[in-house]
Design a protein around this motif. Structure first.
Motif, short mmCIF file in Angstrom:
data_model
loop_
_atom_site.label_atom_id
_atom_site.label_comp_id
_atom_site.label_asym_id
_atom_site.label_seq_id
_atom_site.Cartn_x
_atom_site.Cartn_y
_atom_site.Cartn_z
N LEU A 1 0.94 -1.34 0.03
CA LEU A 1 -0.14 0.19 -0.02
C LEU A 1 0.93 1.28 0.00
CD1 LEU A 1 -2.60 1.44 0.43
CD2 LEU A 1 -2.19 1.57 3.00
N PHE A 2 0.61 2.18 -0.78
CA PHE A 2 0.82 3.50 -0.86
C PHE A 2 -0.17 4.43 -0.41
CE2 PHE A 2 4.46 1.89 -2.90
CZ PHE A 2 5.72 2.83 -2.87
N GLY A 3 -0.18 5.08 0.86
CA GLY A 3 -1.35 5.67 1.20
C GLY A 3 -1.23 6.63 2.42
N TYR A 4 -2.25 7.39 2.34
CA TYR A 4 -2.22 8.71 3.34
C TYR A 4 -3.28 8.98 3.71
CZ TYR A 4 -0.01 13.09 4.97
OH TYR A 4 0.12 14.26 5.89
N GLN A 5 -3.37 9.76 5.16
CA GLN A 5 -4.67 10.17 5.47
C GLN A 5 -5.83 8.99 5.45
OE1 GLN A 5 -4.50 13.65 3.07
NE2 GLN A 5 -5.20 14.75 5.01
N THR A 6 -7.13 9.62 5.74
CA THR A 6 -7.99 8.77 5.88
C THR A 6 -8.47 7.76 4.56
OG1 THR A 6 -9.24 10.16 7.35
CG2 THR A 6 -10.47 8.80 6.41
N TRP A 7 -8.08 8.56 3.45
CA TRP A 7 -8.15 7.82 2.36
C TRP A 7 -7.42 6.55 2.02
CZ3 TRP A 7 -7.99 12.90 2.54
CH2 TRP A 7 -9.15 13.62 2.40
N GLY A 8 -6.07 6.64 2.60
CA GLY A 8 -5.12 5.71 2.69
C GLY A 8 -5.57 4.64 3.66
N TYR A 9 -6.05 5.11 4.86
CA TYR A 9 -6.52 4.43 6.03
C TYR A 9 -7.37 3.49 5.62
CZ TYR A 9 -7.79 3.54 11.00
OH TYR A 9 -8.22 2.99 12.11
N ARG A 10 -8.66 3.89 4.92
CA ARG A 10 -9.72 3.17 4.46
C ARG A 10 -9.16 2.37 3.47
NH1 ARG A 10 -15.26 4.58 5.15
NH2 ARG A 10 -15.41 5.96 7.02
N THR A 11 -8.43 2.48 2.74
CA THR A 11 -7.81 1.47 1.69
C THR A 11 -7.17 0.22 2.39
OG1 THR A 11 -7.45 3.15 -0.02
CG2 THR A 11 -6.38 0.96 -0.34
#
Length: 315
Positions: free
Chosen positions: A5-15
């Motif tokens: 996973l490459f992710g950040y903030q709530t969008w990355g968290y939900r992913t």
């Protein structure tokens, strides 16, 4: 599949939440450090904390450097899934996994590529917003579309309302897109570059009210900058006013944009529109305003007398 996973903030968290609950194995999470930026401190659920709580190795970087490359190679992923990664991912990373990289973007691509798509779409009066899962290529948010889902925009919806509706689409669209990829589907839809639009990051400057805009556009700007976003604002003399609630006036009013004109119902009409001198425009009906010290007032209480002007900068 083995997923990075490459992710950040709530969008990355939900992913990441969706991936952890799926049949896939999350072998690495790459995320950005926490930020105090006005927009990046909103919806700031921590990808790093969720990954660590579930035994997933974490790399924290502003940009994908050689340490990130090594970490990705070491875990040998089948696919990378990216959501709200804020800097460019180069080809030697996004092409590294067997299935490439699936990017999740909160707009109905090819429109509203780039940043803050829900806010820009609401300002522009779009009838719907949504989420797109697409394969990453060298052009930001331009790869072939795997899945896309939309939600309607209502006449009183705020950016906060639309955030919650679109973020709820993330989990299902990630799981369904990965299922399609794992099943061998490759008949994904190419994006039409003629229909593409690309938007920059929002800053405080983008919340400044210009009363040369039509009232309907300004009303949407106010809704697009709903709490907890930095509110739309203007100045009454040297006093900054954050506009918390507004609507389009019933009557049509002529004069100079920004004029504090007349009470109408439970609000105060501000003349709006570059061609307001012809007297055919609706005004912006201010209902609630907030001062810098946090005091929030009905506009009819703040504006005790009519006359004078609201301006984009201190007067």
């Amino acid at each position: 599949m083995r997923v990075v996973l490459f992710g950040y903030q709530t969008w990355g968290y939900r992913t990441l939440e969706a991936l952890l609950s799926s049949e896939h194995e999350v072998v690495l999470a790459v995320t950005h450090p926490a930020s105090e930026h006005a927009y990046e401190s909103i919806w700031s659920d921590s990808v790093a904390e969720l990954a660590e709580a579930n035994g997933v190795p974490v790399v924290v970087r502003n940009r994908p450097d050689e340490d990130v490359v090594r970490a990705c190679k070491d875990v040998d992923p089948d696919i990378i899934v990216a959501n709200n990664w804020r800097t460019w991912i180069p080809p030697h990373i996004f092409e590294l996994p067997r299935y490439g990289t699936l990017n999740v973007h909160d707009s109905l691509l090819p429109a509203y590529a780039g940043f803050a798509p829900v806010i820009w779409a609401l300002i522009n009066g779009e009838p719907e917003v949504g989420v797109t899962a697409h394969m990453m290529n060298e052009t930001l948010d331009a790869g072939d579309i795997v899945l896309q889902r939309a939600v309607p925009v209502g006449p009183t919806d705020t950016a906060t309302d639309l955030f919650h509706r679109t973020v709820d689409l993330i989990g299902p669209i990630v799981v369904d897109a990965l299922a399609a990829i794992a099943a061998g589907r490759r008949d994904f839809a190419a994006q039409d570059p003629a229909k593409a639009s690309f938007f920059h990051k929002r800053s405080i400057e983008d919340s400044r009210i210009d009363f040369g805009w039509p009232a309907a556009d300004l009303e949407r700007l106010v809704r697009a900058q709903s709490d907890p976003y930095p509110n739309a604002f203007c100045y009454h003399g040297s006093t900054r006013l954050r506009v918390i609630e507004a609507s389009v006036s019933t009557g049509r009013y002529g004069g100079t944009p920004g004029r504090i004109f007349i009470k109408e119902g439970d609000g105060v009409v501000i003349v709006a529109g570059a061609d307001a001198r012809f007297g055919r425009n609706h005004g912006l009906l201010l209902r609630r305003v907030r001062l810098d010290d946090g005091t929030e007032l009905p506009a009819t209480e703040y504006f005790r007398a009519m006359g004078g002007y609201l301006t984009a900068h201190p007067a």
